[in-house]
Design an enzyme around this catalytic site. Sequence first.
Site, PDB file in Angstrom:
ATOM      1  N   ASP A 197       9.083   4.485   1.162  1.00 21.20           N
ATOM      2  CA  ASP A 197       7.639   4.729   1.046  1.00 21.20           C
ATOM      3  C   ASP A 197       6.946   3.473   1.587  1.00 21.20           C
ATOM      4  OD1 ASP A 197       5.181   5.635   0.489  1.00 21.20           O
ATOM      5  OD2 ASP A 197       5.495   6.005  -1.641  1.00 21.20           O
TER       6      ASP A 197
ATOM      7  N   GLU B 102       6.417   9.259 -10.787  1.00 21.29           N
ATOM      8  CA  GLU B 102       6.387   7.964 -10.097  1.00 21.29           C
ATOM      9  C   GLU B 102       5.273   7.110 -10.700  1.00 21.29           C
ATOM     10  OE1 GLU B 102       6.490   8.284  -5.808  1.00 21.29           O
ATOM     11  OE2 GLU B 102       5.321   6.443  -5.640  1.00 21.29           O
TER      12      GLU B 102
ATOM     13  N   GLU C 171       8.757   2.799  -7.674  1.00 23.48           N
ATOM     14  CA  GLU C 171       8.343   2.179  -6.410  1.00 23.48           C
ATOM     15  C   GLU C 171       8.128   0.680  -6.614  1.00 23.48           C
ATOM     16  OE1 GLU C 171       5.651   4.314  -3.929  1.00 23.48           O
ATOM     17  OE2 GLU C 171       4.650   2.502  -3.260  1.00 23.48           O
TER      18      GLU C 171
ATOM     19  N   ASP D  13       2.416  -1.364   0.747  1.00 22.05           N
ATOM     20  CA  ASP D  13       3.514  -0.503   1.233  1.00 22.05           C
ATOM     21  C   ASP D  13       4.214  -1.081   2.458  1.00 22.05           C
ATOM     22  OD1 ASP D  13       3.255   1.391  -0.754  1.00 22.05           O
ATOM     23  OD2 ASP D  13       2.022   2.760   0.445  1.00 22.05           O
TER      24      ASP D  13
ATOM     25  N   ASP E 276       1.590  16.946   4.327  1.00 23.24           N
ATOM     26  CA  ASP E 276       2.138  16.152   5.441  1.00 23.24           C
ATOM     27  C   ASP E 276       2.698  17.069   6.509  1.00 23.24           C
ATOM     28  OD1 ASP E 276       1.915  14.047   3.604  1.00 23.24           O
ATOM     29  OD2 ASP E 276       4.081  13.971   3.207  1.00 23.24           O
TER      30      ASP E 276
ATOM     31  N   HIS F  76       5.138  15.550   1.333  1.00 22.58           N
ATOM     32  CA  HIS F  76       4.079  16.253   0.590  1.00 22.58           C
ATOM     33  C   HIS F  76       3.781  17.528   1.381  1.00 22.58           C
ATOM     34  CE1 HIS F  76       3.131  11.957  -0.211  1.00 22.58           C
ATOM     35  NE2 HIS F  76       2.640  12.352  -1.358  1.00 22.58           N
TER      36      HIS F  76
HETATM   37  C1  XUL Z   1       1.274   6.426  -3.522  1.00 16.89           C
HETATM   38  C2  XUL Z   1       2.672   6.822  -3.412  1.00 16.89           C
HETATM   39  C3  XUL Z   1       2.915   8.214  -2.986  1.00 16.89           C
HETATM   40  C4  XUL Z   1       4.032   8.878  -3.707  1.00 16.89           C
HETATM   41  C5  XUL Z   1       4.188  10.344  -3.390  1.00 16.89           C
HETATM   42  O1  XUL Z   1       1.077   5.110  -3.915  1.00 16.89           O
HETATM   43  O2  XUL Z   1       3.565   6.039  -3.625  1.00 16.89           O
HETATM   44  O3  XUL Z   1       3.151   8.205  -1.625  1.00 16.89           O
HETATM   45  O4  XUL Z   1       5.245   8.263  -3.402  1.00 16.89           O
HETATM   46  O5  XUL Z   1       3.068  11.071  -3.680  1.00 16.89           O
HETATM   47 CO    CO Z   2       5.669   6.205  -3.608  1.00 13.13          CO
END
Ligand code: XUL
Ligand code: CO
Length: 449
Positions: free
Chosen positions: A347, A240, A276, A317, A112, A109
Amino acid sequence: MADYFVGAKEYFPGIQKIKYEGPKSKNPLSFKYYDPDKVIGGKKMKDHLRFAIAYWHSFCGDGGDPFGPGTHVFPWSAGVNCKMEAANNKMDAAFEFFTKIGAEFWAFHDRDISPEGENPAESEKNLQTIVAKAKKLQGETGVKLLWGTANVFSHPRFMNGAATNPEFGVVALAATQVKAAIDATIELGGSGYTFWGGREGYMSLLNTDLKREKDNLGRFLIMARDYARKQGFKGVFYIEPKPMEPSKHQYDFDTETVIGFLRHYGLDKDFRMNIEANHAELAGHDFAHELETAAVSGFFGSVDANRGDPMNGWDTDQFPMSYYESAMAMYTILKIGGFKEGGLNFDSKIRRNSVDPADLFVAHIGGMDVFAVGLEIAQRMIDDGTISNFVKDRYASFTSGDGAKFSSGGLTLEQLADIGTKAGYGRTGFTSGKQEYLENVLNSYLLGL
Ligand code: XUL
Ligand code: CO
């Protein structure tokens, strides 16, 4: 890829480049299954798996949670007062990590990698300065950018959303970041640009104009796409999906919802899904369900690899560790010919109490090994063909005679009903689905049989 210990300082001293040592090795800093150059189904493991490192968790997430401050000490910022100097050091540390772990891609990002300035112009200048450094390090190490994105959800000004904010002024500020992050992605040769919804959702319908918010989101994405294409971006845009958190209801709920949204706003040619695992779980789906849903509709793009905790209802995560999940994921991915622009982006974050510098390596090693095993299992599933043949046979009645006519749209409802009437009840419909048998077959692949 060259070994690369950046600048004057080594940030992970005592840790060498991680090597494949095989399943019997007791060295925690070695791959047991991920053997980058091993050929599976005609392609090297590393080219199948396209591992990427998420900058935010690995170099920014300090282990803080709602109950206490961070626990991870970052040597790149310790004792450094200037934010830009810390950002510079962090980039050196990140590229040292990428090369030592042997990941060929990274993802970031805007915030970041570079700090927000006093105003949008200064923020953009900060980003450009760091991007120039990243470009140099990419050139020296061969590490490539999987995708870039903008963090338009952390700063308190985005508490009511970014593109879906009820205040136009905030939407415009989000645009300053997205435009600059697209420029950064192009400059770094990124193969994708990601939109995760962040706070694009709502907490209460009592204060929300749902139609306007969705229209504004669609409009914003069209503007972003048009800008990027005008600037020569040839890569893929990703959405996403995530059903909740931080908002109660997120607009990008799951893959099927997002596909409908993309088609409605005419974005379906340019956008694909970044799926994800933990988000799938929050939506009440299997990770594989989301992948397969995207794959069969032509919307599969990339993966954020992680896992949730089945006992918890939030985004933990954690690093992936289920061979079943990775096998089913890789099975879908292999069936559609593998990743094109996308990859497996971790991630995932180490736990608050994983405070040894080596923990970040061990966590990624585990995740990479899990997907290497998943890949091998998936290739066995394909090579053996028991499962795909079973599925093919299960639908065989649609491939000839009246079934084929139905499939090609050649029957009316009256004709279809007539066929049913003539056939009568008998034992029609009582064909076993054999799920338990197929699960046993999958178990035998897992054991390499
Ligand atoms: C949040 C998430 C983020 C995205 C990128 O849940 O997964 O980190 O991957 O903005
Ligand atoms: Co993500």
